[in-house]
Structures are given as structure tokens and as C-alpha cells.
Design a protein around this motif. Structure first.
Motif, PDB file in Angstrom:
ATOM      1  N   SER A 101      10.821  79.459   2.047  1.00  0.00           N
ATOM      2  CA  SER A 101      11.456  78.397   1.262  1.00  0.00           C
ATOM      3  C   SER A 101      10.771  77.059   1.472  1.00  0.00           C
ATOM      4  O   SER A 101      10.746  76.216   0.566  1.00  0.00           O
ATOM      5  N   SER A 102      10.210  76.857   2.658  1.00  0.00           N
ATOM      6  CA  SER A 102       9.571  75.571   2.938  1.00  0.00           C
ATOM      7  C   SER A 102       8.359  75.322   2.047  1.00  0.00           C
ATOM      8  O   SER A 102       7.954  74.176   1.862  1.00  0.00           O
ATOM      9  N   CYS A 103       7.791  76.392   1.479  1.00  0.00           N
ATOM     10  CA  CYS A 103       6.610  76.197   0.628  1.00  0.00           C
ATOM     11  C   CYS A 103       6.828  76.656  -0.809  1.00  0.00           C
ATOM     12  O   CYS A 103       5.879  76.665  -1.598  1.00  0.00           O
ATOM     13  N   VAL A 104       8.061  77.026  -1.176  1.00  0.00           N
ATOM     14  CA  VAL A 104       8.294  77.437  -2.566  1.00  0.00           C
ATOM     15  C   VAL A 104       9.493  76.758  -3.200  1.00  0.00           C
ATOM     16  O   VAL A 104       9.759  76.964  -4.386  1.00  0.00           O
ATOM     17  N   THR A 105      10.237  75.950  -2.465  1.00  0.00           N
ATOM     18  CA  THR A 105      11.445  75.367  -3.044  1.00  0.00           C
ATOM     19  C   THR A 105      11.399  73.853  -3.108  1.00  0.00           C
ATOM     20  O   THR A 105      12.413  73.200  -3.201  1.00  0.00           O
ATOM     21  N   ALA A 106      10.213  73.279  -3.034  1.00  0.00           N
ATOM     22  CA  ALA A 106      10.097  71.835  -3.236  1.00  0.00           C
ATOM     23  C   ALA A 106       9.827  71.573  -4.708  1.00  0.00           C
ATOM     24  O   ALA A 106      10.080  72.417  -5.558  1.00  0.00           O
ATOM     25  N   GLN A 107       9.262  70.408  -5.022  1.00  0.00           N
ATOM     26  CA  GLN A 107       8.989  70.083  -6.415  1.00  0.00           C
ATOM     27  C   GLN A 107       7.878  70.974  -6.954  1.00  0.00           C
ATOM     28  O   GLN A 107       6.870  71.202  -6.294  1.00  0.00           O
ATOM     29  N   PHE A 108       8.075  71.482  -8.163  1.00  0.00           N
ATOM     30  CA  PHE A 108       7.063  72.328  -8.770  1.00  0.00           C
ATOM     31  C   PHE A 108       5.905  71.491  -9.294  1.00  0.00           C
ATOM     32  O   PHE A 108       6.069  70.347  -9.686  1.00  0.00           O
TER      33      PHE A 108
END
Length: 594
Positions: free
Chosen positions: A403-410
Motif C-alpha cells: 500500500s505504501s507504493c500503490v495507494t498514494a496519488q496516481f
């Protein structure tokens, strides 16, 4: 025309009436509903809308509002002078009113128990937060919504109470000694949540069920734009649910008295043949809050622990990163997808640095790496709970890292990123991160393996032969549970190594010692050759260690053993545009803006 005329006449007729008169009129219409078992839906909606606008300033107005809320939740409603009773089969809520309509006291009583004050419900009503009170009451109704007739309901309620007492006793047992414990500076409650046999137990009350808090990600050292937010504590409510099959549920405590531990340090339970139990068409449930996204292999292990099938009919299976993105409150409404079905996610870090993480859909969209969102776990005895929590913690640790690398701003078209990373699955509990080495045209791979919720190991391929680097990066990722922060730390360390190649190993070891997270240089140094020989061994060849596109993008599972077998050679020549064709220019450098 006729309909408009009727509406016009009604408006003229009721123009002079106040809210209270209109409110009472709608109530009278509801009482004359043609179907006594189900009030007219339009009238119900009208009454609810009127109550939202109506100022509750009298006892009658408060009674009317409570009656509507009770009906919304499928509960009964009774009035005895200044006291209102909202009733269900196994509990009731008692609300004592003052003449002005204010609430003096709120009590909740479960079946056979004396009413106990509920401060949370009292504050909601005193603040006139009726919508929140309705939600709270709905949760309370669900807590006591036990399936079956009255006799079965009473038995299940008694069994649930015995389970709660046993879980309380399990929480008092000494914990297993483990090599993987939270750091000494860790908050005691966080340590209990992540390492306790049954996590951090919050005793159930009349107005709230027994709750187990079992995972909270550590945040030490993690610096992201969301660092100011409190971490989400993963919890589970302990309750009962209907089952298609009968299960033997306890009707007394099943912990041997006096309490004992077996040679492995586990609590001793009463033998099944001697335990007091009864076959009932239900099972205990851990209602997960929030729901947890689980991969197929760990999902299947749940049933292996409990011998109770986890319902999967309504589960929607999808690639793990996709579900994590979908459940992220910080994700934008769309993501950038390239022509080759690779998803790009932009992660902003403090200091203006930005990472872009690339997740190839073809690598994740396979049966072994598909997942589903699970909201409850069935079980039948307290002995199952510690093992279930450990398995759920394992999945939570994996989800936290991804999640730390896939749930930030796209990423969006035209955005500029500082570094690009490709994230691929390697097994159900491990993944790899591929990136360009600093100051070279070759690739390196970081393999992240979540062995269990307390032990995460990292192995770096193609960047340095310093054996202490793996331990150092493992300690970093365990401490911060953030892939972007770990990659930033690793990239910075590699830049230091390439700038002073002959002493890179010594510098990495020295700085790791300063962080208190890596062994001393003596532990990794050849005793016969001394420090100078150690630096020479850790030096990075000028031609670097490249990784080919076929090794990284096509078959990463074959790449890692091959790298491990020959770390001194350089058989994998970097081919520009092969792995990151959308990010790499003709000179092999990251030069394309996304």
C-alpha cells in the motif's frame, strides 16, 4: 392539470400551519397505513425529512424522534411516562427524558442483566446527533442479532459470554519468547497489539462488543506526506453468526484450571471429550474492522486452522494491488495505465522528491496473486484465535508494504518523477523492486520477503557485494514499513558507495552501526584480511552489475537464483528501453516525463 390543481390547493390549505402541525399530520397518516406490517414508504421518508428540519425542543418531539429511529432499526418502541424503551429480543435501551425534552440518562441492558449506563449513547443524544445515535444503535442491534429462536439465541449469547471470558484469560498468559520483538522504544500498547497472543483486548460492554486490536503498522523513520495521520489500527469484533452446519460451541470455560502451559508455551485447554459444549447452527466470528484484502494462499489457511469453511461465494477476486488501490482513501478517481497494461502510481515524498512505481498487470493478474476483501472469519473455539490473528497480521504486513507504493496519488500525463521502480510479485509473501542504479546504466533488484508479521528480510542483487547491506535494508523496512522510504534510503546509500567505491562496504557498515540496525564491521569482516581487504571485497566494479530485460521483466523468478549464484560476474547487460521502455531514453537514463 388536475394533479397540479390538487397540489396548489394543498399548499394554500397548509400554508398557515407550522412545522409541528405538519409533523403530526404525517404521523396520523402513517398510523392509518393500509398495510399495518409495513408503513407507507413515502410517508416514512417524509417523516424522516421533517424530523431533520424539526427542532427537538420538547419531550414529545424527542419521543417522536426516538420512535422513528427504533423503527428504522427494526426495534420495538414503548413509552412509560418520561422513559422511552427501544427494545429487541436480547437487549433494550432505556432513555430517561426531562420535561424540556433533554436526555437525562441512557442505559443498556442485555438479556437477564441489569441496565448499565451508556455514556457514548448519552452524549450523542444530548448533542442531538440523532443520525450518529441511529448508526450506533444499528451496530448494537447487529451485535445482538443472533440467529435462531429464543432458546437458541439465549444459548448462543451464553456461549459468546464464555468465549469472551476465555479470551480475557488468554490475554493474561505470558507471551511466547520470540527473537522478533518490537524495539525497546516501542509503545507498550503497540507491542501488545502486534505481539500479544490475542492482541489488545477491549472488554465488551452492553453497548459495544468485545473487540480485539491485533495490528498497527510501525511508523518509526517513515517520512511521507501522510506521516501526520494516525495509523489505522486493525481490529475485529468478536460475535456470532449463522452457519449452514452445526458446530460444537462451548457452554463453559474450556481453559484448564488452574491455567497451565504446555512445553511449547501454549495454553492447555480442556480435552474436547470433557468440554461442556452444544451443537448449534452457528459459529463465532471475527468481524474485521476494516476488512482485510487477503491473497488466495493465506485465505485458504484460515480454514485449515479452524476446520470451518470461510464463505467465498460473494467474494470478488482481483489482483492484490488493484484491491489495495480501490480501498485507499488517498487514491485519485483514476490511474494512469500504459498501452502494455502497466499501472503507474506516483508517490510524493517530503522534500519535493517523487517516486513512480510501475506494476505490470500481467505479473499480478494470475491466480497465485489474486486476492479478495474479507470482512469476517468464522471459528469455533478460543484456541483458534491466536493462530488466526497471526495469519491476519501476516497479510496486514504485506498489505502495508504494498500500500505504501500503490495507494498514494496516481501519476497523470505530464507529471515529472525523480525515480522509477517496477514492483513484481515473486511468491505469495514476497515481491521485488527493480530500479536503475545511481550513476550507472544497469539495473538492481531488491527482493522483499515477508517471512511472518515480525520478520521481513531484504536481499539486494546487482548493486553491491557488501553482506551488511541486506541486514541494514531489512532493518530499515521493518522499522518504517514503507517501500518508498526504504528505496530512498537504499538509493542514497548506493550513491555514497558509487562515489567512494573502495570504501563503500566500510561506510555502509559504519553508518549501519550508527543507526543501531546492522552488525558490527567485525562480524562481516574477514578476520585474516582486515579492514583494507574488506573494502576491496565490497568495491563495485566499474562496469557495474546489469540486469537484462528478459531476466527482470519476463521471468523474475528465474533471475534471482541466477544472480545469487554469480554475483561477481556481469552477464546481464542493460538493454535501454527493455524493462522501462516508457521511462528510459536512448542513453539508458531515466529521461521521459510521464
Amino acid at each position: 392539470m388536475k394533479g397540479k390543481a390538487i397540489i396548489s390547493e394543498l399548499r394554500v390549505k397548509f400554508a398557515e400551519k407550522n412545522w409541528n402541525e405538519t409533523f403530526q399530520l404525517v404521523r396520523r397518516c402513517m398510523e392509518k397505513s393500509r398495510d399495518e406490517s409495513k408503513p407507507c414508504e413515502p410517508l416514512v421518508r417524509s417523516l424522516e425529512r421533517l424530523q431533520e428540519e424539526f427542532n427537538v425542543s420538547s419531550m414529545n418531539a424527542t419521543k417522536s424522534r426516538l420512535e422513528t429511529i427504533a423503527k428504522q432499526q427494526g426495534m420495538g418502541f414503548h413509552i412509560n411516562e418520561a422513559t422511552c424503551y427501544l427494545t429487541a429480543d436480547l437487549f433494550y435501551v432505556e432513555v430517561l427524558l426531562l420535561p424540556c425534552g433533554a436526555v437525562q440518562e441512557v442505559k443498556v441492558a442485555s438479556h437477564g442483566e441489569s441496565p448499565a449506563p451508556s455514556e457514548s449513547l448519552l452524549q450523542l443524544l444530548r448533542s442531538k446527533h440523532f443520525a450518529d445515535f441511529s448508526v450506533k444503535l444499528g451496530g448494537l442491534f447487529a451485535q445482538y442479532n443472533i440467529p435462531g429462536d429464543n432458546e437458541i439465541k439465549l444459548k448462543l449469547l451464553a456461549s459468546l459470554q464464555y468465549l469472551g471470558k476465555d479470551l480475557q484469560q488468554l490475554s493474561l498468559f505470558p507471551r511466547l519468547e520470540s527473537a522478533f520483538r518490537e524495539p525497546k522504544f516501542c509503545d507498550p500498547q503497540v507491542d501488545m497489539i502486534n505481539n500479544g497472543r490475542v492482541g489488545h483486548l477491549i472488554a465488551g460492554k452492553e453497548d459495544s462488543p468485545l473487540t480485539v486490536q491485533f495490528y498497527v503498522p510501525p511508523t518509526d523513520g517513515a517520512e511521507t506526506l501522510d506521516s501526520h495521520l494516525d495509523p489505522v489500527i486493525q481490529a475485529a469484533q468478536v460475535t456470532v453468526g449463522v452457519s449452514d452446519m452445526t458446530h460444537k460451541l462451548q457452554m463453559a470455560s474450556v481453559i484448564l484450571q488452574p491455567p497451565q502451559l504446555d512445553p511449547q508455551g501454549h495454553p492447555v485447554f480442556v480435552p474436547a471429550s470433557e468440554a461442556s459444549n452444544e451443537a448449534l447452527p452457528a459459529c463465532f466470528l471475527l468481524r474485521l474492522q476494516p476488512a482485510i484484502t487477503m491473497v488466495t494462499s493465506l485465505f485458504q489457511k484460515l480454514s485449515q486452522i479452524t476446520d470451518v469453511a470461510v464463505p467465498s461465494v460473494d467474494l470478488q477476486w482481483a489482483p492484490l494491488p488493484k484491491l489495495l488501490m480501490r480501498g485507499s482513501p488517498s487514491a485519485n478517481s483514476h490511474c494512469e495505465t500504459l498501452d502494455n497494461d502497466e499501472t503507474l502510481v506516483r508517490v510524493p515524498l517530503p522534500g519535493g522528491e517523487t517516486h513512480t512505481y510501475i506494476l505490470p498487470r500481467g505479473a499480478w493478474d494470475v491466480p497465485a496473486h489474486r486476492a479478495a476483501v474479507l470482512d469476517s472469519v468464522p471459528f469455533t473455539q478460543p484456541a483458534h484465535v491466536p493462530a488466526l490473528l497471526e495469519l491476519l497480521r501476516h497479510q496486514c504486513a504485506i498489505n502495508t508494504l504494498l500500500s505504501s507504493c500503490v495507494t498514494a496519488q496516481f501519476a497523470s500525463p505530464g507529471s515529472v518523477c525523480d525515480m522509477h521502480f517496477e514492483v513484481r510479485p515473486e511468491s505469495d509473501t514476497s515481491f521485488s523492486v527493480t530500479f536503475l542504479r545511481p550513476d550507472t546504466d544497469s539495473l538492481a533488484v531488491l527482493l522483499v520477503n515477508v517471512l511472518n508479521p515480525h520478520q521481513i528480510t531484504c536481499s539486494l542483487f546487482g548493486a553491491t557485494s557488501d553482506p551488511s547491506m541486506d541486514e541494514y535494508i531489512s532493518s530499515v523496512i521493518t522499522r518504517c514499513m514503507s517501500v518508498p522510504e526504504t528505496m530512498r534510503t537504499l538509493y542514497s546509500r548506493l550513491k555514497q558507495i558509487t562515489s567512494v567505491p573502495l570504501c563503500a562496504g566500510h561506510r555502509a557498515t559504519t553508518e549501519a552501526e550508527n543507526d543501531g540496525s546492522a552488525p558490527s564491521s567485525a562480524a562481516v569482516m574477514d578476520n585474516n584480511r582486515g579492514p583494507a581487504a574488506f573494502c576491496q571485497t565490497a568495491a563495485v566494479p566499474e562496469d557495474g552489475f546489469g540486469v537484462s530485460a528478459s531476466a527482470v521483466s519476463a521471468a523474475k523468478s528465474e533471475l534471482l537464483p541466477e544472480i545469487n549464484a554469480s554475483t561477481s560476474a556481469n552477464p546481464y547487460t542493460f538493454a535501454p528501453g527493455a524493462v522501462f521502455p516508457h521511462c528510459v531514453g536512448t542513453n539508458g537514463q531515466m529521461s521521459v516525463n510521464l
